[in-house]
Each structure stands twice: as structure tokens, then as C-alpha cells.
Design a protein around this motif. Structure first.
Motif, mmCIF file in Angstrom:
data_model
loop_
_atom_site.group_PDB
_atom_site.id
_atom_site.type_symbol
_atom_site.label_atom_id
_atom_site.label_comp_id
_atom_site.label_asym_id
_atom_site.label_seq_id
_atom_site.Cartn_x
_atom_site.Cartn_y
_atom_site.Cartn_z
ATOM 1 N N ASP A 62 -11.040 -11.153 -14.617
ATOM 2 C CA ASP A 62 -10.067 -11.033 -15.706
ATOM 3 C C ASP A 62 -8.644 -10.950 -15.169
ATOM 4 O OD1 ASP A 62 -9.429 -10.459 -18.625
ATOM 5 O OD2 ASP A 62 -8.602 -8.664 -17.662
ATOM 6 N N ARG A 63 -8.460 -10.181 -14.093
ATOM 7 C CA ARG A 63 -7.106 -10.040 -13.539
ATOM 8 C C ARG A 63 -6.633 -11.364 -12.927
ATOM 9 N NH1 ARG A 63 -4.210 -5.241 -12.587
ATOM 10 N NH2 ARG A 63 -2.035 -5.892 -12.348
ATOM 11 N N LEU A 64 -7.521 -12.102 -12.275
ATOM 12 C CA LEU A 64 -7.159 -13.415 -11.755
ATOM 13 C C LEU A 64 -6.804 -14.374 -12.891
ATOM 14 C CD1 LEU A 64 -9.897 -13.882 -8.989
ATOM 15 C CD2 LEU A 64 -7.446 -13.506 -8.618
ATOM 16 N N PRO B 243 -1.106 -1.525 -11.060
ATOM 17 C CA PRO B 243 0.103 -2.341 -10.845
ATOM 18 C C PRO B 243 -0.005 -3.171 -9.570
ATOM 19 C CG PRO B 243 0.516 -0.053 -10.221
ATOM 20 C CD PRO B 243 -0.877 -0.094 -10.773
ATOM 21 N N ILE B 244 0.101 -4.497 -9.722
ATOM 22 C CA ILE B 244 0.058 -5.412 -8.575
ATOM 23 C C ILE B 244 1.272 -6.332 -8.655
ATOM 24 C CG2 ILE B 244 -1.318 -7.084 -7.293
ATOM 25 C CD1 ILE B 244 -3.766 -6.177 -8.831
ATOM 26 N N LYS B 245 2.016 -6.432 -7.601
ATOM 27 C CA LYS B 245 3.163 -7.331 -7.562
ATOM 28 C C LYS B 245 2.672 -8.776 -7.449
ATOM 29 C CE LYS B 245 6.370 -4.027 -5.454
ATOM 30 N NZ LYS B 245 7.280 -3.769 -4.315
ATOM 31 N N ASP B 246 3.402 -9.687 -8.137
ATOM 32 C CA ASP B 246 3.000 -11.092 -8.139
ATOM 33 C C ASP B 246 2.932 -11.664 -6.729
ATOM 34 O OD1 ASP B 246 2.868 -10.970 -10.828
ATOM 35 O OD2 ASP B 246 4.776 -11.980 -11.209
ATOM 36 N N PRO C 188 -6.072 -9.524 -3.956
ATOM 37 C CA PRO C 188 -5.192 -8.622 -3.211
ATOM 38 C C PRO C 188 -4.492 -7.661 -4.166
ATOM 39 C CG PRO C 188 -4.811 -10.924 -2.604
ATOM 40 C CD PRO C 188 -5.655 -10.927 -3.828
ATOM 41 N N VAL C 189 -4.373 -6.400 -3.766
ATOM 42 C CA VAL C 189 -3.775 -5.405 -4.662
ATOM 43 C C VAL C 189 -2.551 -4.714 -4.069
ATOM 44 C CG1 VAL C 189 -5.912 -4.951 -5.922
ATOM 45 C CG2 VAL C 189 -5.405 -3.653 -3.837
ATOM 46 N N VAL D 204 2.079 -10.246 -4.034
ATOM 47 C CA VAL D 204 0.878 -9.777 -3.325
ATOM 48 C C VAL D 204 -0.325 -10.631 -3.711
ATOM 49 C CG1 VAL D 204 -0.717 -7.849 -3.037
ATOM 50 C CG2 VAL D 204 1.750 -7.435 -3.085
ATOM 51 N N ILE D 205 -0.489 -10.879 -4.995
ATOM 52 C CA ILE D 205 -1.624 -11.698 -5.457
ATOM 53 C C ILE D 205 -1.552 -13.096 -4.855
ATOM 54 C CG2 ILE D 205 -2.755 -12.711 -7.473
ATOM 55 C CD1 ILE D 205 -1.903 -10.348 -9.103
ATOM 56 N N ASP D 206 -0.348 -13.643 -4.774
ATOM 57 C CA ASP D 206 -0.190 -15.012 -4.277
ATOM 58 C C ASP D 206 -0.406 -15.135 -2.775
ATOM 59 O OD1 ASP D 206 0.392 -15.864 -6.824
ATOM 60 O OD2 ASP D 206 2.553 -15.554 -6.601
ATOM 61 N N SER D 207 -0.595 -14.013 -2.084
ATOM 62 C CA SER D 207 -0.811 -14.083 -0.632
ATOM 63 C C SER D 207 -2.169 -14.694 -0.291
ATOM 64 C CB SER D 207 -0.682 -12.687 -0.007
ATOM 65 O OG SER D 207 -1.676 -11.813 -0.523
#
Length: 640
Positions: free
Chosen positions: A152-154, A87-90, A108-109, A92-95
Motif C-alpha cells: 500500500d505504501r509503495l 513518516p518517510i521522506k520521498d 526503505p524507511v 529515501v523511498i527513491d533510493s
């Protein structure tokens, strides 16, 4: 060579022998994943191609990405993260910008206390660590994952149109639906469908709609939330969660539905309405689409009108024997108007069709005006409203009167012009069936007056009013006896210590989806337009006065119908209270002593005085302050 599984690798890597810092090749050999000969071959390939040892080993298929990642994690003493379901919050990824993540193959996770956890496939890249710290302003805590999982996650986050294919793969062997817009651009829509038929978003819309139809849902709600898109289906009148989608799917799913409905996909600030026709195999379904801009994005509601669904007969409506006899007397009259009232979703249309099914014959010309035609009924002439070309209720009603009809069904009386024509038809030898949006039977009269119909025309044309609600019925497969709590019984004026009958509920099983309910039945009240009611209408009586008069003539209210269904073990107290809403619908207050009494009581059991005052001579309703009956001159003063 034979390879050991991932679980065995983890167990071996946790052994003390693997904790010390060693080269990747040594770790792989000691873990049994690689032999010295195979390592030498890989090192030769590495020198020749100038690739990293891990890449060379993977290309030679000597080890897998996951095995390399495990080995590196133990070598560097950092965490290994499986990104498949992590589980990664949106936010966090956008940081970290997408181009930076793609360049360094990292993602980022997690973020906590100014520390950013980043999963990467090469945690030895010092330049990456420095750049990430400079770009984000956070301290970087490295973790390791496989290159394919990171990419894949990106892709799933930044380019959902490609990754959504995984969600929609279940439609590979299913027959796709064809959506036909009601706009005059059918050819263009067919071309669009052909060009996009393999799109994963079309498959996702198919999934949502097909699943709702299979479950027997009446509506689909596609709701934008803060971090997700919630899809709910209304089944048996209650919304139930269907699926939850990532936030990024919301604009694409709604846009796809808007295109099918002929709506403007660029307009997201205003509500819009449209229609879609769906054809799949032998199924034909009409969908009514409504969009609404909300705080987190557009919400879409799709109403499902399945024309092929089997409609109910009169005996399946759930009316009591007494009310069923009254209803049949209404619909077999040669002329007059019968009104069915209730809020949206109360089963008015089903009752109308049940009546039409009972009426139609080779000797009767039945014509209906509907918006839209919800069910196809053989033996009837059904006309659908199309306001864009001028086919409105008033226009069609005037034309229908020249078609020599015996029975006319008007889907809904909405305005004065429609009401006037319907009343005139009822007074000139036609039986007219229609619906109104009112809370109960007596207020249908005041509603017609508000629309603009004179009271004397209402009294002369309307023969009866039916008000109804729908409640869920207890599932027969998991039905069990139980004792409701005292507070619940108090709301229906019952004492837990002296219960007049047994109570039942559904425990929940697979046949009812663990809800305890399966199917619905009607609660009804029928007001017969007798002489007393007509007199009150012509004298501008209020809805309360009409209700009292109807009850004096024997009308059972919605609350009383609900209590009867509870007594018969058909439904529960909670369902009735949700449908009827107020306690006053189930009980009333004695005007003399102030105690709660059942609505079917004529006299108060506490003070022995009449709950509804009537004249002892002519039995007409009398006002409490009257001294003499204005109808028969009978003395109404109590004897001293």
C-alpha cells in the motif's frame, strides 16, 4: 479460538520467555495465538501448497498479518514498523528502484550514517539483503512490516492515482459539482466530465473548491512547495491554511483545474488565465483561474465569484454617518462621475453594487458593463465583457449610450478610450459609477491625467472620489478589553500613560476559527470636488496639494477613519496599520516645529501655527512662500 488484541501481543512479546530464538509456530503457541492442533493443520497445508508457514496461517485465517509480523520481529529480534502513518521522506523511498521494492516486497524507511533502514515482510531472504546492499551501496538494517502495508505504501508513492481515492472518499454521499468551461467545447467538456466523474482527482478538486465556498473564501491558492502542496483560502482578506497534500498530487490537481478552465495543460512554462462556471444544486459560482510557473512547480490561484451571495446594502458598508450622507448625495445626482478607488480586494465592487442597489428603481434605466458579472442584481441590465468576440469596455460603452441609460456602471477604467467615453457620458446627462486602482482619493485625479484625460475634463465631469480599504472586525463572541504595547501605540501617536479610549481585541473562539476576527468593514476617505479642488486640478496641482485642499474642506483620511474604528471597538490597531500601511497616513508632521500631530488638527497644538496655511481673507490654500494671496490680494506676510 479467542484471540488477544495487539496491545496484549506486544506486552507478551516483550516478556523474557519470548526473547530467545524459537520457531514461528512455537512463538504463536506460547503467545496464545495458536493451538497445537491448528498448527498441525497449517503445517499440512504448508507441505501441500509449499508456501511459507505464515502465508498458510493467514490464508486459513488463524492469525492476522500483524500478529505474524509481531511474532517474527520477536523471533529475529528486529524492529516492527507500522507503515500506516510512518513518516518517510520521498528521497529515501527513491533510493531503491520501484521494481526491486515490488520484487522483494520491501520499502526503505530511513537513512542515517550510510545505513539504510528497510522494512520488509521476509527479513530471512538473504538474496534480497545482498541485492539491496549492492544496488544502494549502503549497509542494510532490516525491519519488519506487513506485506499489505508495504504494498500500500509503495502504491501511494509510485501510483498516487489509485491511492488518492482514500482521501476523496468523503464525497461518496455528496453531490458532485459540474464544471462548465467558457470555451466553445461544452459538449466535449461534458463528455470528459462523465468519463472522469468517478476519478479521485475530480473528487479532490471538488473537495478543495467546495470547502473554500463553504468557508466564504474569496480566493484559493494551490502552491507547490518542496515536499508538499499547500492549499490556502483567503477568508476575510487573510490567507489561512486549508489542507496540505502530498507533492505528487500537484501536477495532477493543477492539470485538472487547467482542463476545466480551457487552458493548455502541456504549457507549464508560461502563465495562463481562464474561467470556469460551477453549478451544484442551487449554487452558481464563477471561478477565475490563474496559473504561474514557480521554482517547485505551477501555482494556481482560483478567485471565487459567488453570484448568489447576498451583497451588502449601503448601511452595511461601515461608512461613517458623515461620509454616508456625502456618498448618497453623489449617487443621487442626475449626472457626473463617481470613482471608487483602492487596491485589489479593497471592496470596490461591493460598494459599487451597494450604490446600484440604492439607485435602481422602475423609473431609472441602469446598465452595467462588467468583467465579469460578479453578482446578479435584479432590476439592472448587466453586460459581461467578452474580448474574444470583440465585446470590450469601449465597444459596449458606445452601444450603451444608444440604449437611453440614466445610470451607467463601468466595472473598471483601464485605458484612455474607456476613460474618454465614460467622461463624455458623465458630461452628457448620465451618472457614471466606476473604479480605479489608486492608493487614495487625490491620486485618482493624477491617474486619470496619466491615462490621457485633460485636467479640465476631469474637473468638469468628476463629482467625487471614494478611496477605501477593508479591515477585519473583532469577533463579538470573544471580544475582550486589553492594553496594546507601547511600541504599537507609538505608531499611532498615542501615549500608553494617557489613553483617550479603551482598546479591544478578539480572544479567539470556535465561531471565528480562533482568529479573533469575524467579517470585515471599510475604512474610507471621500474627496468632494468642490471649487478649490477643481481650481487646483485645472492648474495641474499635485496629489499632495489636492490632499491638503480636501483636508482643509473637511475630508477624513483613511488613517483617521481607521482610528475612529479603533475607538469604537470595531477593529484593532494592527488591522488598521496593515490596511493603511504607513504611519504618515495616521499622523502628519507640523511644517513649523516638526512634531507629529493628528491629521484632523487644523493648528499645531505645540507651536500654535496653522498646519495647512490658508488665506485669512478668502480661506484659499496658500503656499508658505507666498507674500500676497493671488486670489484676493490679501497680505500674507506675518506681522512683525
Amino acid at each position: 479460538m479467542a484471540k488477544i488484541g495487539s496491545d496484549q501481543i506486544k506486552k507478551k512479546m516483550q516478556n523474557e520467555n519470548f526473547v530467545s530464538r524459537r520457531k514461528l509456530g512455537e512463538l504463536l503457541i506460547e503467545s496464545g495465538l495458536l493451538t497445537n492442533d491448528k498448527l498441525k493443520e497449517a503445517l499440512e497445508v504448508q507441505k501441500r501448497t509449499r508456501k511459507r508457514l505464515g502465508e498458510a496461517l493467514i490464508e486459513m485465517r488463524l492469525v492476522s498479518e500483524e500478529e505474524i509480523a509481531f511474532a517474527l520481529a520477536m523471533q529475529l529480534k528486529i524492529a516492527f514498523i507500522d507503515l500506516k502513518d510512518y513518516p518517510i521522506k520521498d528521497g529515501v523511498i527513491d533510493s531503491v528502484p520501484e521494481e526491486v521494492c515490488q520484487k522483494f516486497v520491501c520499502i526503505p524507511v530511513a537513512m542515517k550514517n550510510n545505513i539504510l533502514d528497510v522494512a520488509m515482510d521476509d527479513p530471512l531472504d538473504l538474496n534480497m539483503m545482498k541485492d539491496l546492499q549492492f544496488i544502494t551501496g549502503y549497509s542494510i538494517q532490516p525491519a519488519i512490516s506487513t506485506r499489505s502495508q508495504i504494498i500500500d505504501r509503495l502504491q501511494r508513492h509510485y501510483h498516487p492515482e489509485k491511492s488518492i481515492t482514500d482521501v476523496a472518499d468523503q464525497f461518496v454521499e455528496d453531490v458532485g459539482m459540474e464544471f462548465l468551461s467558457e470555451e466553445k467545447e461544452e459538449q466535449k467538456m461534458e463528455e470528459d466530465f462523465e468519463s472522469l466523474k468517478d476519478s479521485p482527482f475530480i473528487k479532490m478538486v471538488d473537495l478543495i473548491i467546495r470547502n473554500a465556498i463553504k468557508q466564504g473564501a474569496s480566493d484559493i491558492h494551490i502552491e507547490a512547495q518542496e515536499n508538499q502542496v499547500r492549499v490556502r483560502n483567503r477568508i476575510d482578506g487573510v490567507l489561512q491554511d486549508s489542507i496540505k497534500l502530498p507533492k505528487w498530487t500537484q501536477p495532477v490537481i493543477v492539470s485538472r483545474i487547467k482542463v476545466l478552465a480551457g487552458l493548455n495543460i502541456a504549457e507549464r512554462r508560461l502563465p495562463q488565465d481562464g474561467r470556469i462556471r460551477v453549478k451544484a444544486r442551487n449554487m452558481s459560482v464563477d471561478l477565475r483561474v490563474s496559473t504561474l510557473p514557480t521554482y517547485y512547480g505551477e501555482k494556481a490561484v482560483v478567485r471565487i465569484l459567488n453570484k448568489q451571495v447576498a451583497f451588502l446594502s449601503l448601511s452595511q458598508l461601515g461608512f461613517s454617518d458623515k461620509n454616508m450622507t456625502i456618498l448618497k448625495n453623489f449617487i443621487h445626482r442626475p449626472q457626473g462621475m463617481v470613482l471608487i478607488t483602492g487596491p485589489t480586494g479593497s471592496g470596490k465592487t461591493s460598494t459599487l453594487y451597494a450604490c446600484m442597489q440604492d439607485i435602481k428603481s422602475e423609473e431609472v434605466n441602469v446598465i452595467s458593463v462588467e468583467d465579469p458579472v460578479e453578482y446578479e442584481l435584479p432590476g439592472m441590465n448587466q453586460v459581461q465583457i467578452n474580448e474574444k468576440v470583440g465585446l470590450t469596455f469601449p465597444f459596449l460603452l458606445r452601444s450603451i449610450l444608444r440604449q437611453d441609460p440614466n445610470v451607467i456602471m463601468v466595472g473598471e477604467i483601464r485605458d484612455e478610450e474607456t476613460a474618454e467615453i465614460a467622461v463624455q457620458a458623465a458630461m452628457t446627462g448620465h451618472l457614471v459609477l466606476s473604479t480605479l486602482h489608486t492608493n487614495d482619493a487625490p491620486t485618482a485625479v493624477t491617474r486619470l491625467i496619466d491615462i490621457g484625460i485633460p485636467p479640465y475634463l476631469i474637473a468638469a465631469s468628476v463629482v467625487g472620489v471614494i478611496a477605501q480599504r477593508l479591515v477585519r472586525t473583532i469577533c463579538p463572541d470573544c471580544k475582550e478589553e486589553y492594553l496594546p504595547n507601547r511600541d504599537l501605540l507609538t505608531r499611532v501617536n498615542l501615549d500608553q500613560d494617557d489613553l483617550p479610549f479603551k482598546f479591544y481585541r478578539g480572544a479567539g473562539c470556535k465561531n471565528c476559527g480562533d482568529t479573533g476576527f469575524k467579517g470585515r468593514t471599510a475604512l474610507e476617505e471621500i474627496m468632494v470636488m468642490g471649487p478649490k479642488i477643481r481650481e487646483l486640478i485645472q492648474s495641474s496641482g499635485t496629489a499632495d496639494t489636492l490632499r491638503e485642499a480636501a483636508m482643509a474642506m473637511g475630508m477624513s483620511t483613511l488613517g483617521m477613519s481607521g482610528m475612529k474604528k479603533i475607538e469604537m471597538g470595531i477593529t484593532t490597531i494592527e488591522e488598521v496599520l496593515k490596511a493603511v500601511h504607513q504611519k504618515e497616513e495616521l499622523t502628519t508632521v507640523c511644517p513649523h516645529c516638526g512634531k507629529n500631530v493628528s491629521l484632523d488638527f487644523l493648528d499645531c497644538p505645540y507651536c500654535e501655527k496653522p498646519i495647512i496655511p490658508t488665506c485669512s481673507s478668502c480661506s484659499r490654500i496658500a503656499q508658505p512662500e507666498w507674500v500676497v494671496c493671488p486670489y484676493c490680494r490679501n497680505n500674507l506676510k506675518p506681522e512683525s
